[in-house]
Design a protein around this motif. Structure first.
Motif, PDB file in Angstrom:
ATOM      1  N   MET A   1       3.984   5.727  -5.609  1.00  0.00           N
ATOM      2  CA  MET A   1       3.936   5.744  -7.070  1.00  0.00           C
ATOM      3  C   MET A   1       2.964   6.802  -7.592  1.00  0.00           C
ATOM      4  O   MET A   1       3.165   7.376  -8.673  1.00  0.00           O
ATOM      5  N   ASN A   2       1.925   7.072  -6.832  1.00  0.00           N
ATOM      6  CA  ASN A   2       0.898   8.013  -7.280  1.00  0.00           C
ATOM      7  C   ASN A   2       1.252   9.460  -6.981  1.00  0.00           C
ATOM      8  O   ASN A   2       0.535  10.382  -7.389  1.00  0.00           O
ATOM      9  N   LYS A   3       2.344   9.667  -6.236  1.00  0.00           N
ATOM     10  CA  LYS A   3       2.729  11.051  -5.925  1.00  0.00           C
ATOM     11  C   LYS A   3       3.483  11.684  -7.077  1.00  0.00           C
ATOM     12  O   LYS A   3       4.161  11.028  -7.845  1.00  0.00           O
TER      13      LYS A   3
ATOM     14  N   ILE B   1       2.424   1.779  -3.418  1.00  0.00           N
ATOM     15  CA  ILE B   1       1.444   2.300  -4.406  1.00  0.00           C
ATOM     16  C   ILE B   1       1.188   3.778  -4.171  1.00  0.00           C
ATOM     17  O   ILE B   1       1.078   4.563  -5.123  1.00  0.00           O
ATOM     18  N   GLN B   2       1.113   4.179  -2.911  1.00  0.00           N
ATOM     19  CA  GLN B   2       0.905   5.592  -2.609  1.00  0.00           C
ATOM     20  C   GLN B   2       2.061   6.437  -3.083  1.00  0.00           C
ATOM     21  O   GLN B   2       1.879   7.562  -3.593  1.00  0.00           O
TER      22      GLN B   2
ATOM     23  N   LYS C   1       0.838  -1.207   0.000  1.00  0.00           N
ATOM     24  CA  LYS C   1       0.000   0.000   0.000  1.00  0.00           C
ATOM     25  C   LYS C   1       0.871   1.254   0.000  1.00  0.00           C
ATOM     26  O   LYS C   1       0.597   2.221  -0.734  1.00  0.00           O
TER      27      LYS C   1
END
Length: 375
Positions: A373-375, A370-371, A367
Motif C-alpha cells: 500500500m505504501n509503494k 501494508i508495504q 505486513k
C-alpha cells in the motif's frame, strides 16, 4: 515522560467485582490515556513483562497462563485454535452397499466426525482440499470400510442354545468400529507407509479413538464404503476443528483488606469453592504484637487466600454484610488462563504452537499488504 508506580499499574490491571457491578473493564495500556506517560508498544518491554505459566500438561488436555497480553491477542489465539489450525477429516463418502439400519446420509455424517491421526510427514506433504471431483494422491487420503456381519461357527449352535444374548459372542462383526477403516495408499503415498513402519507405526493414518462405535450389524447386513479424507480447517466445517474445547478466563484475585477471624473466617471460607480459602491459627508472635490486627486472638483461625485460581468469582461473600468492607474481588486484566482439549490430530501443547504459527503467518501477510500500500 513519567512512569507510573507498580501499585498504580496493579490498580489499573484489576477488574473489580462489586455486589451489583463490574468496574475497570476497559484496557488503558495505550498512548494518550494518561498524560505524560508513554504507553507506546515496545518489543523489549513486552519481552520483559510477558510470561507463560503451565498448570496442567497431558497428551490431550493442557492448561496454562499467558500473562502480559491484551484481550484481542488472547482471543485471536482462541479463535485460531478452533477454526484455523488444519487437520484431516472425511469429506466424500462413496457407499457401494449399506444394509444396516442406519441411513446412508446419517452414516456418512458420523464418519465425517471421526478424528484421525496422520503421520506428520504425510500431513505436511498433503496439499489443501481438491476441487470437487479431482482427488489426487497429493491432496486426498483414501480410507475404506468393508464389514460383513455373519454368525460365528459355533455361535448359532452353542451360544444360542445356551441362551446367550451378547451379539458380540453370537455374530462376527456385530459392531462396526472406527478401527475397521483401512488406509489405502496410492502412488506417491507409498513411501510414507514404509517410513511409518520403520518408526513402529502400523499405519500413517488411523482413527484417534479406535473403539468409536459407528454402527451395529446383524447376520446378512453389510457395509461397504470408500471414503476420501482431505485437509481442511474448522472455519469450513466443525469436523476439521482440532479442538474439543479451547477457552480462556481471567485470573481471579481476592484481596482480604481487613482480617477475618474466628467464626467469620469459617463462614467466609464456605462462600468459596473448596481450596480457595484456608484457615490458619493466629501465632503467639502475631497475638502479642500490639500493632497487629490479630492482637489478643492467639489460637483463633483467620482466613487467607490459598488458591485464587479455583475461584469462579461467585460474589457469594458480598451478600453478607460482615464481609463487604473486608474483601475485594476481581480479576487480573492481562492474565489469561487457557484450557485446551485436543481431539487427537495434535497434542494439546503442539496445538497451541500450531496456532502461534498461523497467527505469525497472518501478521506477515498483513505486513506485506501494508508495504504494498505504501509503494
Amino acid at each position: 515522560m513519567t512512569q507510573p508506580s507498580e501499585a498504580e499499574l496493579a490498580k489499573r490491571r484489576f477488574v473489580e467485582f462489586t455486589a451489583e457491578t463490574i468496574k475497570n473493564t476497559s484496557a488503558t495500556d495505550y498512548p494518550g490515556v494518561y498524560p505524560g506517560e508513554d504507553h507506546s508498544w515496545n518489543i523489549d518491554k513486552f519481552r520483559d513483562s510477558f510470561q507463560v505459566e503451565f498448570h496442567e500438561t497431558k497428551a490431550f488436555v493442557s492448561s496454562f497462563s499467558l500473562i502480559g497480553l491484551s484481550a484481542p491477542i488472547a482471543n485471536a489465539f482462541r479463535r485460531i485454535l478452533i477454526a484455523e489450525v488444519p487437520t484431516i477429516a472425511i469429506e466424500d463418502v462413496y457407499i457401494s452397499n449399506n444394509t444396516s439400519v442406519i441411513q446412508d446420509e446419517v452414516l456418512a455424517q458420523r464418519m465425517g466426525l471421526i478424528p484421525f491421526k496422520i503421520d506428520d510427514d504425510l500431513f505436511k506433504w498433503l496439499k489443501w482440499a481438491p476441487a470437487k471431483g479431482q482427488p489426487r494422491d497429493y491432496n486426498t487420503i483414501q480410507l475404506d470400510l468393508e464389514v460383513n456381519c455373519e454368525w460365528f461357527e459355533d455361535g448359532k449352535d452353542k451360544y444360542k442354545k445356551a441362551g446367550e444374548r451378547d451379539p458380540r459372542k453370537l455374530y462376527k462383526n456385530a459392531h462396526v468400529y472406527a478401527r475397521d477403516f483401512v488406509f489405502k495408499p496410492v502412488n506417491r503415498q507409498m513411501p510414507f507407509v514404509n517410513a511409518s513402519n520403520d518408526r513402529g507405526i502400523p499405519s500413517p493414518v488411523f482413527p484417534m479413538h479406535p473403539e468409536l462405535l459407528i454402527a451395529k450389524l446383524r447376520p446378512g447386513q453389510v457395509i461397504k464404503i470408500k471414503t476420501h479424507a482431505v485437509k481442511g480447517i474448522g472455519a469450513d466445517h466443525a469436523k476439521f476443528s482440532p479442538c474439543a474445547t479451547a477457552s480462556y478466563r481471567l485470573m481471579p484475585k481476592i484481596d482480604i483488606i481487613k482480617p477475618i477471624i474466628g467464626a467469620d473466617a469459617s463462614k467466609f471460607a464456605r462462600c468459596f469453592p473448596e481450596g480457595v480459602i484456608s484457615l490458619k491459627p493466629v501465632t503467639e508472635e502475631q497475638a502479642e504484637d500490639e500493632n497487629s490486627p490479630y492482637a489478643g486472638h492467639e489460637g483463633e483461625k483467620y482466613a487467607v487466600v490459598a488458591d485464587a485460581m479455583k475461584d469462579p468469582v461467585t460474589r457469594e461473600c458480598l451478600r453478607h454484610p460482615e464481609f463487604t468492607d473486608k474483601v475485594r474481588l476481581g480479576r487480573i486484566q492481562d492474565h489469561f488462563i487457557f484450557k485446551i482439549e485436543s481431539t487427537g490430530q495434535f497434542t494439546s501443547n503442539d496445538l497451541f504452537v500450531e496456532a502461534a504459527k498461523v497467527l505469525k503467518l497472518k501478521c506477515l501477510r498483513a505486513k506485506r499488504a501494508i508495504q504494498l500500500m505504501n509503494k
